[in-house]
Design an enzyme around this catalytic site. Structure first.
Site, PDB file in Angstrom:
ATOM      1  N   GLU A 732       1.006  -1.097  -0.049  1.00 43.68           N
ATOM      2  CA  GLU A 732       0.460  -0.009  -0.213  1.00 43.68           C
ATOM      3  C   GLU A 732       0.938   1.070   0.225  1.00 43.68           C
ATOM      4  O   GLU A 732       1.826   1.491   0.780  1.00 43.68           O
ATOM      5  CB  GLU A 732      -0.986   0.108   1.351  1.00 43.68           C
ATOM      6  N   CYS A 766      -1.487   9.465   3.557  1.00 41.62           N
ATOM      7  CA  CYS A 766      -1.865   8.882   2.692  1.00 41.62           C
ATOM      8  C   CYS A 766      -3.115   9.644   2.184  1.00 41.62           C
ATOM      9  O   CYS A 766      -2.996   9.832   0.634  1.00 41.62           O
ATOM     10  CB  CYS A 766      -1.682   7.486   2.476  1.00 41.62           C
TER      11      CYS A 766
HETATM   12  P1  NAD Z   1       8.751   4.296   3.842  1.00 41.60           P
HETATM   13  O1  NAD Z   1       8.706   4.255   3.036  1.00 41.60           O
HETATM   14  O2  NAD Z   1       9.985   5.393   3.990  1.00 41.60           O
HETATM   15  O3  NAD Z   1       8.234   3.412   5.435  1.00 41.60           O
HETATM   16  C1  NAD Z   1       8.223   2.315   5.655  1.00 41.60           C
HETATM   17  C2  NAD Z   1       8.136   1.402   6.091  1.00 41.60           C
HETATM   18  O4  NAD Z   1       9.664   0.655   5.317  1.00 41.60           O
HETATM   19  C3  NAD Z   1       9.438   1.780   7.231  1.00 41.60           C
HETATM   20  O5  NAD Z   1       9.194   0.629   7.884  1.00 41.60           O
HETATM   21  C4  NAD Z   1      10.684   1.845   6.554  1.00 41.60           C
HETATM   22  O6  NAD Z   1      11.488   1.446   7.735  1.00 41.60           O
HETATM   23  C5  NAD Z   1      10.814   0.868   5.487  1.00 41.60           C
HETATM   24  N1  NAD Z   1      12.108   0.924   4.994  1.00 41.60           N
HETATM   25  C6  NAD Z   1      12.509   1.563   4.330  1.00 41.60           C
HETATM   26  N2  NAD Z   1      13.221   1.778   3.538  1.00 41.60           N
HETATM   27  C7  NAD Z   1      13.335   0.056   3.143  1.00 41.60           C
HETATM   28  C8  NAD Z   1      13.648  -1.152   2.257  1.00 41.60           C
HETATM   29  N3  NAD Z   1      14.918  -0.047   1.757  1.00 41.60           N
HETATM   30  N4  NAD Z   1      13.359  -2.304   2.738  1.00 41.60           N
HETATM   31  C9  NAD Z   1      12.779  -2.151   2.948  1.00 41.60           C
HETATM   32  N5  NAD Z   1      11.743  -1.811   3.717  1.00 41.60           N
HETATM   33  C10 NAD Z   1      11.942  -0.834   3.538  1.00 41.60           C
HETATM   34  O7  NAD Z   1       7.456   5.553   4.390  1.00 41.60           O
HETATM   35  P2  NAD Z   1       6.843   6.023   5.835  1.00 41.60           P
HETATM   36  O8  NAD Z   1       7.711   7.272   5.766  1.00 41.60           O
HETATM   37  O9  NAD Z   1       7.499   5.451   6.672  1.00 41.60           O
HETATM   38  O10 NAD Z   1       5.745   6.597   6.092  1.00 41.60           O
HETATM   39  C11 NAD Z   1       4.825   7.371   4.910  1.00 41.60           C
HETATM   40  C12 NAD Z   1       4.708   6.949   3.016  1.00 41.60           C
HETATM   41  O11 NAD Z   1       3.864   5.623   3.819  1.00 41.60           O
HETATM   42  C13 NAD Z   1       3.659   7.625   2.379  1.00 41.60           C
HETATM   43  O12 NAD Z   1       4.093   7.847   0.778  1.00 41.60           O
HETATM   44  C14 NAD Z   1       2.468   7.428   2.170  1.00 41.60           C
HETATM   45  O13 NAD Z   1       1.330   8.046   1.826  1.00 41.60           O
HETATM   46  C15 NAD Z   1       2.253   5.494   2.570  1.00 41.60           C
HETATM   47  N6  NAD Z   1       0.776   5.195   3.558  1.00 41.60           N
HETATM   48  C16 NAD Z   1       0.235   4.740   2.312  1.00 41.60           C
HETATM   49  C17 NAD Z   1      -1.206   4.449   3.105  1.00 41.60           C
HETATM   50  C18 NAD Z   1      -1.951   3.220   2.140  1.00 41.60           C
HETATM   51  O14 NAD Z   1      -2.693   2.604   2.420  1.00 41.60           O
HETATM   52  N7  NAD Z   1      -1.750   3.370   1.170  1.00 41.60           N
HETATM   53  C19 NAD Z   1      -0.991   4.535   3.811  1.00 41.60           C
HETATM   54  C20 NAD Z   1      -0.450   4.563   4.852  1.00 41.60           C
HETATM   55  C21 NAD Z   1       0.964   5.208   4.687  1.00 41.60           C
END
Ligand code: NAD
Length: 979
Positions: A732, A766
């Site tokens: 997501e 999001c």
């Molecule tokens: P992010 O992508 O920076 O991090 C998300 C998770 O991924 C964290 O736990 C992070 O540590 C991990 N991560 C980072 N790099 C990684 C890698 N290379 N491999 C595996 N895991 C890795 O996102 P964020 O800043 O935590 O959250 C905000 C984002 O999430 C926004 O883009 C928002 O739109 C999205 N979001 C989407 C939904 C949805 O339902 N579509 C809901 C909430 C947030």
């Protein structure tokens, strides 16, 4: 109710007398044409037409051209409307008839409005008030207007109230009825609303609301004192009742007003706690040492209260049957009379019985005629009103004044009342007919749903606020705790740790969290595989029992969990509470889903064979979560996997590991085996990546940015040595969501919907709105209101319940968002930026992470502002010529997560349903805050690859279907049912 026989006889006698007068006069007369009467008759008898009529009346004043009026007539009344409307709808499709049709319709509705609204301005209303005075009737004047969304609008309201007081005082003689009964009360009397004088009516923050509103109330009260006028405080919705009562209590006990008797407040008898309200008010008057008035009414928001309660799974605050309210009115009458001389009674009712009992009981309690007052609404129950006045009682009419457009809400309420079979006012209603009346909607009672959403905290209740405050204090006491890794049965603290800081005070360390090393990933996956067989083979109902137990534990700890998020993630109260509710919902909803999916289904009915289709878990799930819904999302992903019989390794975001630890504790306390759920915080690029690449991981549940999500999808597609399963990725991702405000939208609703969607939790959702598209003629007004509203947003500390916009999550996020704002200054026009100079806004690393809410216009469609996810309180506004162009702009994005439309045009709404292709489309409401089971959530295009969270397909993603077919025929014989 204990009413003695002679009292009862006198009440009946009066009731009959009043009812006869009421009947001699139509309940309310509509001029000029007979069809208005017919209209209400149809609306009363045809619920479908009633809805259409109310909606049409509501939208009409905003329609600016004959074409638009004709178009709406056609759309609203095309099907299933009474003959004359059907004909009008037919005429509307022919351009030649449009001008005359639109004139007739407009005049019709406006003349209907004039029955209930005395004039557009105080000056214009004076002649109507003078006429009332000639009939021996006084007035209390109410100002109709738009919903107050900004300080500018609240100041404007104060200006209008001031003008009202001055105009009425200048005309005091003319609007004064004659008679001894008027000698002791001011003739100038206005009714005011708290919602008009405070833009941010936050139920959780009565201190803030009272302080803000009192700033505007003081000059008004001073003026009333100078002019000897009366000010009554109206009470509106239940959730705001305490705000009104508290503000009233605090202002009238300020030293300069403490002796002023000419103030009053409303008590609504339809509320279950009306008697307690009266008790509280009596105490207040006693303590103050000067009396004030109470207007006892039945209540005007009955439908709304029931809808809001149902939507929030709250107990319904109003009595649900009309006759219960009538009985409550009578009990409250007695309590109010017993509170003499502290409370001065006024009775607002159109029901002859209610009026009669108040008259008789007042006399019985020793009150003289001038001691009490009766009030009725302008344009209604004129026969009854004249009879009450003729009997010598002080009779006052509640007179709305204002323009018809913002007054529509008032008109719709009156029409609702007059076309309802449950009308509070019903000529000829007698005691006996009250007793015989059947309960409303009997036989139409809604079925109890199998799954119920957790109710949001009722922060308007003082004890709930106390619980939250206690939890915040407890959370503060726990600052600085160290949280270990939870791998299998081991708690590992001897790792390098990372600090979690409070975004509003970065010097404050909320906790230290041990960080997993790459070797821990292997250990966790091994433990998860070992635990898998047992967890998989539990019957579905046993897993469901465990998860439901976890839901109960979470419910029990709800305020502590919310408090953790207030400090760890800078979530304001209501956002933190919403997060907990969503997490509880996931536990219950997915528990039920897991159980449902684990039931085998027989397929086909061919004799001699038995086919069974069933779902089984896939294996070990890596849960990689974001920080912005720090409890809800990680709970949803973990529980989705667990409910389907998988084991889960939780890798929370670096910004929100503490709340994830609490989730682990709850799941394990509820009975999830240690190996089945483990806790592995650490850097995403290291630990997250290692989990994604691990050959022993079968599923990856990811929520986060598109950049990271797409990388995970790619990396998971590569198989490594020893891998036995093709990895399944549920991802997501981000959004760049748009709201369209159509040219016929209700701007009160639209602007407040945009504010919540764009700036709630500082835009870090999001689903947040980051693009606003306004159609044609709505542009200027919507923009002006938005500008003022953004300038008035309350930005501040997350633990302050008045805060609407908190700081953002980190210094990096702050700097990134500010970078977009800087580039916006070059590429676009800054419409408004909220002033946050009272907060520490330096860019130093240890300064709080505040970002000022900002709105841009003239934004190029291909600019980063228009295309990239900013994830902060920044909104870009676009102008569209028509709805179709607005849709084109909205769809010009690689994301497709949420979208919204504010419109009252059925054709545009239908078009949006089909063409506004986003994962979640919201019509006439905010675009954030999806609710489990009701609005399953997830995006299309670059916003997501997975089934909707909180929907019926979610858990299945973590499962695989198997089919077992058995030949049941032996030697030509097979059992009949195939078994
Ligand atoms: P992010 O992508 O920076 O991090 C998300 C998770 O991924 C964290 O736990 C992070 O540590 C991990 N991560 C980072 N790099 C990684 C890698 N290379 N491999 C595996 N895991 C890795 O996102 P964020 O800043 O935590 O959250 C905000 C984002 O999430 C926004 O883009 C928002 O739109 C999205 N979001 C989407 C939904 C949805 O339902 N579509 C809901 C909430 C947030």
């Amino acid at each position: 109710m204990a009413v003695d026989a002679s009292l009862d006889a006198r009440i009946r006698e009066w009731e009959e007398r009043l009812a006869a007068s009421a009947n001699s006069h139509p309940p309310f007369t509509l001029t000029p044409a007979w069809w208005q009467e017919r209209l209400l008759h149809w609306a009363t008898n045809d619920p479908d037409f009633r809805v259409k009529l109310l909606r049409f009346v509501d939208v009409l004043p905003t329609l600016r051209s004959a074409r638009s009026i004709a178009d709406h007539v056609r759309q609203y009344f095309r099907d299933s409307a009474p003959g004359i409307f059907h004909t009008a709808s037919g005429l509307a499709s022919q351009p030649v008839f449009r001008p005359v049709l639109s004139r007739v319709v407009r005049r019709g509705v406006f003349s209907m409005a004039q029955r209930f609204i005395a004039g557009e301005s105080p000056e214009a209303a004076v002649s109507a008030l003078r006429e009332l005075a000639r009939d021996g009737v006084a007035c209390t004047v109410d100002l109709l207007g738009e919903e107050t969304l900004s300080d500018v609008e609240a100041d404007a309201y104060l200006g209008r109230y001031t003008e009202l007081l001055e105009t009425l005082s200048a005309n005091a003689e003319a609007i004064s009825p004659l008679g001894e009964q008027w000698s002791s009360v001011p003739v100038v009397n206005i009714s005011i609303k708290l919602s008009a004088l405070c833009a941010h009516l936050e139920p959780a923050a009565p201190e803030y609301v009272s302080a803000t509103a009192r700033e505007r109330l003081r000059p008004l009260l001073r003026l009333a004192m100078r002019q000897g006028a009366f000010i009554n405080f109206d009470v509106e919705q239940y959730r705001h009742k305490e705000l009104v009562q508290r503000t009233f209590a605090e202002v009238i006990t300020e030293a300069e007003f403490t002796d002023f008797p000419h103030v009053g407040i409303v008590v609504q008898a339809y509320l279950r706690d009306a008697l307690e309200d009266l008790g509280r008010l009596k105490n207040l008057a006693q303590q103050r040492g000067a009396p004030f008035s109470v207007r006892l009414v039945k209540g005007a928001y009955w439908d709304e209260e029931r809808i809001v309660a149902a939507q929030n799974s709250w107990p319904v605050p109003v009595l649900e049957r009309k006759e219960e309210t009538d009985a409550s009115f009578e009990r409250c009458t007695e309590a109010l009379l017993a509170a003499w001389p502290h409370l001065r009674p006024a009775f607002g009712s159109h029901n002859p019985r209610s009026v009669a009992q108040a008259m008789v009981k007042a006399r019985n309690a020793g009150r003289q005629i001038p001691d009490i007052e009766f009030q009725m609404l302008y344009g209604m129950a004129e026969g009854l009103r004249n009879a009450v006045a003729a009997a010598g009682y002080r009779t006052r009419v509640y007179v709305p004044v204002g323009r018809v457009i913002p007054g529509m809400a008032y008109l719709v309420r009156r029409l609702l009342e007059n076309t309802s079979n449950q009308a509070w006012f019903n000529v000829g209603v007698t005691i006996s007919s009250i007793a015989e009346a059947s309960p409303p909607n009997e036989g139409r009672r809604r079925q109890e749903p199998a799954f119920r959403n957790a109710p949001p905290a009722q922060f308007f209740e003082p004890d709930i606020r106390e619980k939250m405050s206690a939890s915040l204090a407890r959370a503060r006491r726990g600052f600085g705790t160290t949280y270990p890794l939870l791998v299998g049965d081991r708690r590992l603290s001897d790792r390098a740790s990372s600090e979690v800081r409070y975004p509003a005070e970065p010097a404050t360390i909320v906790g230290h969290v041990a960080q997993a090393a790459p070797g821990d990933v292997d250990a966790a996956v091994t433990a998860a595989r070992e635990a898998f067989w047992h967890w998989r083979d539990l019957p579905g109902y046993e897993r469901a029992d465990i998860l439901n137990r976890a839901a109960r534990l979470m419910e029990h700890a709800r305020f502590d969990l919310a408090a953790t998020m207030v400090f760890e993630s800078a979530k304001p109260w209501y956002e933190a509470d919403g997060d907990v509710c969503e997490a509880i919902d996931y536990l219950r909803y997915y528990a039920a889903e897991g159980e449902r999916l684990s039931e085998p289904q027989p397929l086909g009915d061919t004799p001699g064979e038995h086919n069974e289709y069933f779902h089984e878990s896939r294996g070990v799930t890596a849960v990689i979560a974001p920080w912005n819904f720090p409890l809800a999302i990680i709970t949803g992903m973990s529980v989705g996997a667990l409910a389907g019989g998988n084991t889960a390794i939780l890798k929370p975001a670096a910004q929100s590991p503490i709340i994830a630890y609490r989730l682990l504790e709850i799941l394990r306390d509820a009975g999830v085996p240690h190996g089945a759920v483990q806790y592995l915080p650490g850097p995403g690029s290291e630990i997250g990546r290692a989990l994604v690449q691990h050959p022993g991981v079968d599923n990856i549940a990811f929520t986060g940015s598109s950049a990271v999500g797409l990388g995970i999808i790619e990396s998971a597609a590569r198989t490594s040595p020893g891998q036995r399963n093709v990895k399944r990725v549920v991802a997501e991702m981000g959004g760049k969501n748009a709201i369209i405000i159509d040219d016929d939208a209700d701007l009160d609703q639209a602007v407040s919907g945009v504010l919540v969607s764009a700036f709630g939790y500082a835009g870090q959702k999001c689903s947040a709105c980051s693009r606003l598209i306004i159609v044609g003629s709505a542009y200027e007004e919507a923009l002006e209101r938005l500008k003022n509203a953004v300038a008035s947003l309350v930005v501040g500390l997350p633990d302050d319940p008045a805060t609407f916009v908190p700081p953002v999550i980190s210094a990096e996020a702050r700097d990134k968002i500010c970078g977009y704002v800087e580039s916006g200054r070059m590429q676009a026009t800054m419409l408004v930026q909220a002033d946050i100079s009272h907060l520490n806004t330096s860019r130093a690393r240890d300064a709080a992470y505040y970002v000022a809410p900002t709105v841009f216009t003239d934004v190029p469609l291909d600019s980063p502002l228009a295309q990239e996810e900013i994830f902060g309180p920044v909104l870009s506004v676009f102008r569209a010529v028509d709805f179709e162009e607005a849709l084109e702009i909205a769809l010009d994005s690689r994301f497709a997560l949420t979208g919204g439309v504010f419109s009252r045009n059925p054709r545009h709404i239908d078009l949006a349903r089909v063409a506004f292709r986003t994962g979640n489309l919201y019509i006439n409401r905010k675009i954030t805050g999806a609710i489990v089971g009701r609005q399953p959530f997830g995006g299309l295009a670059m916003s997501g690859a997975g089934e909707k969270a909180g929907g019926p397909d979610y858990v299945r993603q973590f499962m695989q279907a198997r089919v077992v077919s058995e030949n049941t025929m032996r030697r030509g014989f097979a059992p009949e049912d195939g078994a």
